[in-house]
Scaffold this active site. Structure first.
Site, PDB file in Angstrom:
ATOM      1  N   ASP A 204       0.862  -1.186   0.000  1.00 35.00           N
ATOM      2  CA  ASP A 204       0.000   0.000   0.000  1.00 35.00           C
ATOM      3  C   ASP A 204       0.896   1.232   0.000  1.00 35.00           C
ATOM      4  O   ASP A 204       2.120   1.131   0.102  1.00 35.00           O
ATOM      5  CB  ASP A 204      -0.930   0.000   1.230  1.00 35.00           C
ATOM      6  CG  ASP A 204      -2.253   0.719   0.969  1.00 35.00           C
ATOM      7  OD1 ASP A 204      -2.248   1.707   0.210  1.00 35.00           O
ATOM      8  OD2 ASP A 204      -3.288   0.303   1.515  1.00 35.00           O
ATOM      9  N   GLY A 230       4.185   1.488  -2.046  1.00 37.75           N
ATOM     10  CA  GLY A 230       4.194   1.818  -3.462  1.00 37.75           C
ATOM     11  C   GLY A 230       2.818   2.190  -3.968  1.00 37.75           C
ATOM     12  O   GLY A 230       1.866   2.318  -3.192  1.00 37.75           O
ATOM     13  N   ASP A 231       2.711   2.345  -5.266  1.00 37.69           N
ATOM     14  CA  ASP A 231       1.484   2.790  -5.935  1.00 37.69           C
ATOM     15  C   ASP A 231       1.036   1.688  -6.886  1.00 37.69           C
ATOM     16  O   ASP A 231       1.743   1.361  -7.847  1.00 37.69           O
ATOM     17  CB  ASP A 231       1.779   4.078  -6.712  1.00 37.69           C
ATOM     18  CG  ASP A 231       0.572   4.643  -7.433  1.00 37.69           C
ATOM     19  OD1 ASP A 231      -0.463   3.946  -7.512  1.00 37.69           O
ATOM     20  OD2 ASP A 231       0.662   5.783  -7.928  1.00 37.69           O
ATOM     21  N   PHE A 232      -0.151   1.103  -6.636  1.00 38.33           N
ATOM     22  CA  PHE A 232      -0.570  -0.025  -7.478  1.00 38.33           C
ATOM     23  C   PHE A 232      -0.927   0.378  -8.903  1.00 38.33           C
ATOM     24  O   PHE A 232      -1.144  -0.476  -9.752  1.00 38.33           O
ATOM     25  CB  PHE A 232      -1.686  -0.850  -6.838  1.00 38.33           C
ATOM     26  CG  PHE A 232      -2.901  -0.095  -6.328  1.00 38.33           C
ATOM     27  CD1 PHE A 232      -3.517   0.901  -7.061  1.00 38.33           C
ATOM     28  CD2 PHE A 232      -3.445  -0.434  -5.092  1.00 38.33           C
ATOM     29  CE1 PHE A 232      -4.647   1.553  -6.599  1.00 38.33           C
ATOM     30  CE2 PHE A 232      -4.584   0.217  -4.613  1.00 38.33           C
ATOM     31  CZ  PHE A 232      -5.183   1.206  -5.371  1.00 38.33           C
ATOM     32  N   HIS A 250     -13.641  -1.650  -6.467  1.00 42.43           N
ATOM     33  CA  HIS A 250     -14.865  -0.838  -6.573  1.00 42.43           C
ATOM     34  C   HIS A 250     -14.609   0.657  -6.413  1.00 42.43           C
ATOM     35  O   HIS A 250     -15.500   1.469  -6.658  1.00 42.43           O
ATOM     36  CB  HIS A 250     -15.934  -1.330  -5.596  1.00 42.43           C
ATOM     37  CG  HIS A 250     -15.712  -0.960  -4.157  1.00 42.43           C
ATOM     38  ND1 HIS A 250     -16.689  -1.111  -3.198  1.00 42.43           N
ATOM     39  CD2 HIS A 250     -14.641  -0.475  -3.492  1.00 42.43           C
ATOM     40  CE1 HIS A 250     -16.232  -0.723  -2.029  1.00 42.43           C
ATOM     41  NE2 HIS A 250     -14.997  -0.334  -2.181  1.00 42.43           N
TER      42      HIS A 250
END
Length: 347
Positions: A204, A230-232, A250
């Site tokens: 995350d 990190g950044d998904f 969602h």
């Protein structure tokens, strides 16, 4: 044109729906003032509570009276209020409460966006894109308290869901599980604790994972888990045979969902699986208070994040776009409305 039915039961039901937002406002203020905390040790008078909360005494009494009618408080004698079992769920200082959930969903940001529902339906754009409030994830990145409350609210819900998720799906088939957007690690901790030999990776942003070390340590699984920030939308940790996302997909529109899923697809080992844990909307909706929360969540995503809840066909579509194939949907036992949506690399 037929007249409205003259049915008192239907009218009473509709009246409850019309005034349904009133109790949410009452609960929001009670949570912000921490009223349940203040009476947890025993009943107090409304005047005492007014001093402790710096509120207008007659007006606070009216709020306390409403809380008593809702079953959150009990008026033990005129003007004196104690806590009920239901109200104890709104304490901020005990485990397994719903205080943060109340703060999030009954708070000012969500309240403001729902007041702009008409424009959301007309434009299809979330409120922050129309100048109503802030992009919630941008706010969480900058506002430590807002981020902490969001993470706690997500954790409150996940603690209730985790046993059913573990019951409904076989995690023993995996060696390494990456929880993508896993927040404070509540779900990962529960799965790893229940699955001997499984290694976990909590992935995350720094803000999202801020509380994760403590959560994993408290569950006794920190020796089998690591935290990666990190950044998904950019990448996810590679080399695992399973990637799980609960209440992540969602939040986003289809294009951004595909980006996240593509990153998982590229990162996983041969034979790996991608798991989405979310409600699955039926193709045709029928009246159901048990599932009302799912369609309300769908509108909440429209207004606050630009995302949506999806049907099985819609999940299959975004998975196909990410070169993944939906293989099964495992329903989490009731009363949960969640499912584990399993996918593998498309053949």
């Amino acid at each position: 044109m037929a007249d409205a039915p003259n049915d008192d039961a239907l009218r009473r039901l509709l009246q409850q729906l019309i005034f349904g937002f009133f109790p949410s406002a009452v609960l929001s203020v009670a949570a912000r003032l921490r009223i349940p905390d203040l009476v947890a040790a025993g009943p107090k008078s409304s005047d005492e509570l007014a001093v402790e909360t710096a509120t207008h005494p007659p007006s606070l009494y009216r709020l306390l009276r409403a809380l008593a009618y809702l079953g959150i408080l009990a008026e033990t004698e005129p003007g004196r209020f104690g806590l009920t079992d239901l109200g104890a769920l709104l304490r901020s200082d005990v485990p397994d409460s719903m205080w943060a959930t109340t703060q999030l969903f009954c708070g000012e940001g969500v309240w403001r966006s729902w007041g702009d529902l008409m424009a959301g339906v007309q434009t299809g754009k979330p409120s922050f894109e129309r100048g109503i409030g802030l992009d919630p994830f941008a706010e969480f990145a900058e506002n430590v308290e807002a981020s902490k409350n969001f993470n706690q609210a997500m954790s409150e819900g996940t603690r209730r869901e985790a046993p059913g998720i573990i019951e409904s799906y076989d995690f023993e088939q995996f060696r390494t599980l990456v929880d993508v957007g896993g927040g404070d690690g509540t779900l990962l901790a529960a799965i790893v604790a229940a699955t001997p030999g499984l290694q976990g990776i909590l992935f995350d942003t720094a803000a999202g994972a801020a509380e994760a070390q403590g959560r994993l340590g408290a569950a006794g699984v920190d020796d089998r888990c690591q935290i990666v920030e990190g950044d998904f939308f950019e990448l996810v940790p590679d080399g695992a045979d399973a990637y799980i996302m609960k209440s992540v997909i969602h939040d986003w529109d289809d294009d951004r969902c595909v980006t996240i899923l593509e990153n998982c697809r590229r990162a996983m080992t041969n034979g790996g699986k991608v798991l989405i844990v979310e409600p699955v909307l039926p193709p045709v909706v029928k009246p159901s208070f048990a599932r009302l929360g799912v369609v309300m969540s769908d509108l909440n995503m429209l207004l606050n994040t630009g995302g949506r809840e999806r049907t099985e066909d819609e999940f299959a579509s975004i998975l196909r776009s990410a070169d993944l194939e939906l293989t099964n949907v495992f329903r989490v036992p009731k009363p949960s409305t969640m499912s584990v949506i399993e996918s593998v690399a498309a053949s």
